[in-house]
Design an enzyme around this catalytic site. Structure first.
Site, mmCIF file in Angstrom:
data_model
loop_
_atom_site.group_PDB
_atom_site.id
_atom_site.type_symbol
_atom_site.label_atom_id
_atom_site.label_comp_id
_atom_site.label_asym_id
_atom_site.label_seq_id
_atom_site.Cartn_x
_atom_site.Cartn_y
_atom_site.Cartn_z
ATOM 1 N N CYS A 97 86.084 23.697 69.405
ATOM 2 C CA CYS A 97 86.408 22.609 68.477
ATOM 3 C C CYS A 97 87.922 22.433 68.382
ATOM 4 O O CYS A 97 88.602 23.173 67.665
ATOM 5 C CB CYS A 97 85.823 22.918 67.101
ATOM 6 S SG CYS A 97 86.301 21.709 65.858
ATOM 7 N N CYS B 39 89.252 21.642 64.936
ATOM 8 C CA CYS B 39 89.291 22.793 64.016
ATOM 9 C C CYS B 39 90.443 23.732 64.360
ATOM 10 O O CYS B 39 91.130 24.245 63.473
ATOM 11 C CB CYS B 39 88.005 23.613 64.098
ATOM 12 S SG CYS B 39 86.494 22.673 64.103
ATOM 13 N N ASP B 40 90.649 24.025 65.644
ATOM 14 C CA ASP B 40 91.542 25.121 66.038
ATOM 15 C C ASP B 40 92.826 24.681 66.734
ATOM 16 O O ASP B 40 93.690 25.512 67.018
ATOM 17 C CB ASP B 40 90.781 26.078 66.991
ATOM 18 C CG ASP B 40 89.565 26.683 66.307
ATOM 19 O OD1 ASP B 40 89.639 26.912 65.080
ATOM 20 O OD2 ASP B 40 88.555 26.913 66.981
#
Ligand code: NAP
Length: 306
Positions: free
Chosen positions: A130, A133-134
């Protein structure tokens, strides 16, 4: 006892809940992480009518807020067992067992893994599924993205503003992602921000306590190349999250749930909507459509059967 239990709080599940709640049905949403599903992991969304461009997280929050204001009850838990063969459905979670007249399966799909040695070892230590997300963990670092679909393209666009360089590794030289986005990536290629590594597959993942490099093999000339990276984003599609229910319901050969046009499965009172269902186009707009159709049928089913 609820009228409807919905498993999975993506756009499909949230739309189903909005339609059911507006018809004064009681709805319990069981969600594993946070409402929004895969949309939360999407950066900018530019093909959902009404919004020229909207952040995935923002759109998810708006949908969830709308459902919650109508009276949606939500628990954050994992389903561990489905008991769906009786008229009353019993859904067992880590936080108790819940009963309902109907069940809506809207679990979506989970990220596919590369299936290369050491992949599990480096999850969270260099490997991510992701980018939204990261991505921020890789500020000014070198990363690679694997895949050739729209997710990999969007990951590259998102990461381009954060990292110093991106290798886009794809197993063919033709892409599934749309041409318009590919043009944007080609602009980044001109200034060296993105390098396309085509006809190539990841052969090994190397490092110590963290991922340090990948070795890719060119499928045409069989030559191997080591690419030193700080992070690897795997964006090679998703698979339906149907393991727990596979023996109880009809699925296709890829594990997607089979439904009729009203989203009914082969089990009475059980519906499937969104990405977990066998269908051609998996988009937010089609997920919402599934949710609305299912709820209208459920309202009818409850009035005739309870
Ligand atoms: P996808 O379209 O299925 O693409 C997956 C890519 O990964 C393909 O290029 C595939 O290669 C490659 N791949 C699959 N297995 C692999 C493996 N084991 N090793 C290496 N490469 C592998 O998946 P997606 O990009 O996640 O998109 C899923 C759906 O969501 C699509 O319908 C997409 O259009 C949609 N989506 C839409 C948006 C948007 O409209 N904003 C954003 C994201 C996603 P091959 O091409 O060789 O098969």
């Amino acid at each position: 006892m609820y009228d409807i239990i919905i498993v999975g709080g993506g756009p499909a599940g949230l739309t189903a809940s909005i339609y059911a709640l507006r018809a004064k049905k009681s709805v319990l949403l069981i969600e594993r992480y946070m409402p929004g599903g895969q949309v939360v992991q999407t950066g900018k969304i530019e093909n959902y009518p009404g919004f020229k461009s909207i952040d995935g997280m923002e759109l998810s929050n708006l949908m969830f807020e709308q459902a919650s204001d109508l009276g949606l009850e939500t628990i954050y838990s994992d389903v561990i067992e489905y008991d769906i063969n009786s008229k009353i459905k019993k859904i067992k979670t880590y936080d108790g067992t819940f009963e309902s007249k109907t069940l809506v399966l809207a679990m979506g799909a989970v990220a596919r893994q590369l299936d290369v040695e050491n992949e599990k070892k480096y999850i969270g230590k260099g490997i991510s599924y992701c980018a939204t997300c990261d991505g921020n963990f890789y500020k000014d670092k070198v990363v690679a993205v694997v895949g050739g679909g729209n997710t990999s393209f969007e990951d590259c666009l998102y990461l381009a503003d954060i990292v110093s360089k991106i290798y886009l590794i794809h197993r063919r030289d033709e892409f599934r992602g749309d041409v318009h986005t590919l043009q944007k990536l080609k602009e980044y290629e001109k200034n060296g921000k993105i390098e396309f590594v085509l006809n190539s597959v990841v052969k090994s993942l190397n490092g110590d306590d963290k991922l340090r490099s990948v070795v890719v093999e060119n499928k045409l000339d069989k030559k191997e190349r080591e690419i030193v990276i700080d992070g690897l984003f795997v964006a090679i599609g998703r698979r339906p999250d149907t393991n727990l229910i596979q023996d109880k319901i009809n699925l296709d050969e890829n594990g997607y749930i089979l439904t009729d046009e009203n989203m009914r499965t082969n089990v009475e009172g059980v519906y499937a909507i969104g990405d977990v269902r066998q269908k051609r186009l998996r988009q937010i707009v089609t997920a919402c459509s599934d949710g609305a159709i299912a709820s209208v049928d459920i309202i009818d089913y409850i009035s005739k059967n309870f």
